[in-house]
Design a protein around this motif. Structure first.
Motif, PDB file in Angstrom:
ATOM      1  N   GLY A  56       0.787  -1.220   0.000  1.00 52.83           N
ATOM      2  CA  GLY A  56       0.000   0.000   0.000  1.00 52.83           C
ATOM      3  C   GLY A  56       0.819   1.269   0.000  1.00 52.83           C
ATOM      4  N   ARG A  57       0.523   2.142  -0.962  1.00 52.78           N
ATOM      5  CA  ARG A  57       1.118   3.479  -1.025  1.00 52.78           C
ATOM      6  C   ARG A  57      -0.039   4.479  -0.915  1.00 52.78           C
ATOM      7  N   ILE A  58      -0.034   5.238   0.163  1.00 53.48           N
ATOM      8  CA  ILE A  58      -1.159   6.098   0.513  1.00 53.48           C
ATOM      9  C   ILE A  58      -0.755   7.564   0.399  1.00 53.48           C
ATOM     10  N   ALA A  59      -1.650   8.383  -0.152  1.00 54.26           N
ATOM     11  CA  ALA A  59      -1.449   9.833  -0.180  1.00 54.26           C
ATOM     12  C   ALA A  59      -2.478  10.485   0.731  1.00 54.26           C
ATOM     13  N   ALA A  83       0.054  -0.375   5.773  1.00 51.35           N
ATOM     14  CA  ALA A  83       0.537   0.232   4.528  1.00 51.35           C
ATOM     15  C   ALA A  83       2.057   0.412   4.587  1.00 51.35           C
ATOM     16  N   ASP A  84       2.707   0.309   3.440  1.00 53.31           N
ATOM     17  CA  ASP A  84       4.166   0.440   3.385  1.00 53.31           C
ATOM     18  C   ASP A  84       4.622   1.890   3.394  1.00 53.31           C
ATOM     19  N   LEU A  85       3.950   2.723   2.598  1.00 54.63           N
ATOM     20  CA  LEU A  85       4.412   4.092   2.393  1.00 54.63           C
ATOM     21  C   LEU A  85       3.253   5.066   2.484  1.00 54.63           C
ATOM     22  N   CYS A  86       3.518   6.219   3.061  1.00 56.76           N
ATOM     23  CA  CYS A  86       2.482   7.241   3.154  1.00 56.76           C
ATOM     24  C   CYS A  86       3.111   8.612   2.942  1.00 56.76           C
ATOM     25  N   THR A  87       2.529   9.380   2.028  1.00 57.72           N
ATOM     26  CA  THR A  87       3.002  10.736   1.739  1.00 57.72           C
ATOM     27  C   THR A  87       1.920  11.735   2.097  1.00 57.72           C
ATOM     28  N   VAL A  88       2.290  12.742   2.877  1.00 56.19           N
ATOM     29  CA  VAL A  88       1.362  13.813   3.245  1.00 56.19           C
ATOM     30  C   VAL A  88       1.629  15.008   2.349  1.00 56.19           C
ATOM     31  N   SER A 102       7.025  12.523  12.970  1.00 53.33           N
ATOM     32  CA  SER A 102       7.348  11.126  12.669  1.00 53.33           C
ATOM     33  C   SER A 102       8.307  11.035  11.490  1.00 53.33           C
ATOM     34  N   PRO A 103       9.358  10.217  11.617  1.00 52.67           N
ATOM     35  CA  PRO A 103      10.251   9.984  10.482  1.00 52.67           C
ATOM     36  C   PRO A 103       9.671   9.010   9.457  1.00 52.67           C
ATOM     37  N   GLU A 104       8.550   8.371   9.799  1.00 53.72           N
ATOM     38  CA  GLU A 104       7.967   7.375   8.904  1.00 53.72           C
ATOM     39  C   GLU A 104       7.158   7.995   7.770  1.00 53.72           C
ATOM     40  N   LEU A 105       6.678   9.211   7.992  1.00 49.65           N
ATOM     41  CA  LEU A 105       5.851   9.866   6.988  1.00 49.65           C
ATOM     42  C   LEU A 105       6.712  10.664   6.014  1.00 49.65           C
TER      43      LEU A 105
END
Length: 295
Positions: A56-59, A83-88, A102-105
């Motif tokens: 999952g790649r989420i925006a 989900a693997d990746l998330c971009t805000v 968070s360093p994950e976002l």
């Protein structure tokens, strides 16, 4: 390894294995399928040949100078769920605070807060390249902490239209619903879209849909999907009724099978046919951020 020591309130607590496993279940994504892969919305089993982004790649489109927590909650919840990746995608003012949470976002600012101007230099280049925001994403969440500036609302409607043309799964919440309220036609007939209104937002959507249907006498019969089976008069009658179930069914039908999740003491879910009622008790506390986590 079977016991852990954690520092909390300046005291050391010994956690039993049962406590540790409970914490792990809350933090680590499930390692098993909840539903089958034949379901396009399935949570799939991890595989040895998967790569980064397979799960999952989420925006997230949201975040402004006044609201930086909302997109953080939405994005982090997606990651915690598996989900693997998330971009805000947010404003420049909100980008630094969100990055520090968070360093994950991954955080990508695309507009200025005040005066409202777009990073591309003008609205023109943004309009021609706005699809690039979602090219690699599987799904898009629009609205958490977005704000209701008229200019950003215009751009959000454009982004929703482009995400629809790219066949992306859409979840629209909070300020994203404000954009839908001014023009319900941008999501009408798009059954890969989920709206998550609270009761106040639901009333606005109902009122906006009544106004939209009333503009054109033929609109009720020209809508795609389930809406083509209902007359405009019947839809308007149900939308104006006092029964929340009828209103919800009529709204989902008028929008052509868009899924509507009405949040409340009992959550109601409808995509134009049956109304599903979620009776599982949630948190009795109604603090800010719960809707963002759900989205």
């Amino acid at each position: 390894f079977l016991q852990a020591m954690v520092l909390f309130s300046f005291k050391v607590h010994i956690l039993r294995w049962d406590d540790i496993s409970s914490l792990i279940r809350q933090v680590v994504p499930p390692l098993y399928p909840l539903v089958t892969r034949s379901d396009p919305f399935a949570i799939s089993k991890f595989g040895e040949h998967d790569h980064k982004g397979s799960m999952g790649r989420i925006a997230i489109v949201g975040g402004s100078k006044d609201y930086t927590g909302a997109p953080y909650y939405a994005g982090l919840s997606a990651l915690k769920f598996g989900a693997d990746l998330c971009t805000v995608h947010c404003s420049t003012t909100a980008s630094i605070p969100i990055k520090s949470y968070s360093p994950e976002l991954m955080v990508s600012p695309f507009y200025e807060d005040n005066p409202l101007g777009f990073i591309a230099g003008s609205t023109g280049p943004l309009k021609t390249s706005s699809l690039d925001l979602f090219t690699k994403q599987h799904s898009v969440v629009v609205g958490p902490g977005l704000g209701q500036y008229p200019e950003i609302q215009d751009t959000v409607r454009l982004l929703i239209s482009n995400a629809r043309r790219a066949n992306k799964t859409l979840v629209i919440d909070a300020d994203g619903l404000f954009a839908i309220g001014s023009d319900p036609s941008i999501i009408a007939g798009y059954q890969r879209c989920i709206l998550t209104p609270n009761r106040m937002e639901f009333r606005r959507l109902v009122d906006a849909t009544v106004a939209w249907l009333s503009q054109d006498p033929k609109q009720g019969s020209s809508l795609p999907g389930e809406a083509s089976c209902s007359s405009q008069g019947q839809l308007l009658q149900e939308l104006r009724s006092d029964c929340e179930y009828n209103q919800l069914r009529a709204l989902a039908t008028a929008l052509g099978g868009v899924c509507v999740l009405l949040k409340g003491e009992r959550d109601l879910l409808c995509a134009g046919d049956d109304v599903l009622v979620v009776t599982e008790q949630g948190s009795p506390r109604r603090c800010g951020g719960l809707g963002d986590i759900l989205a």
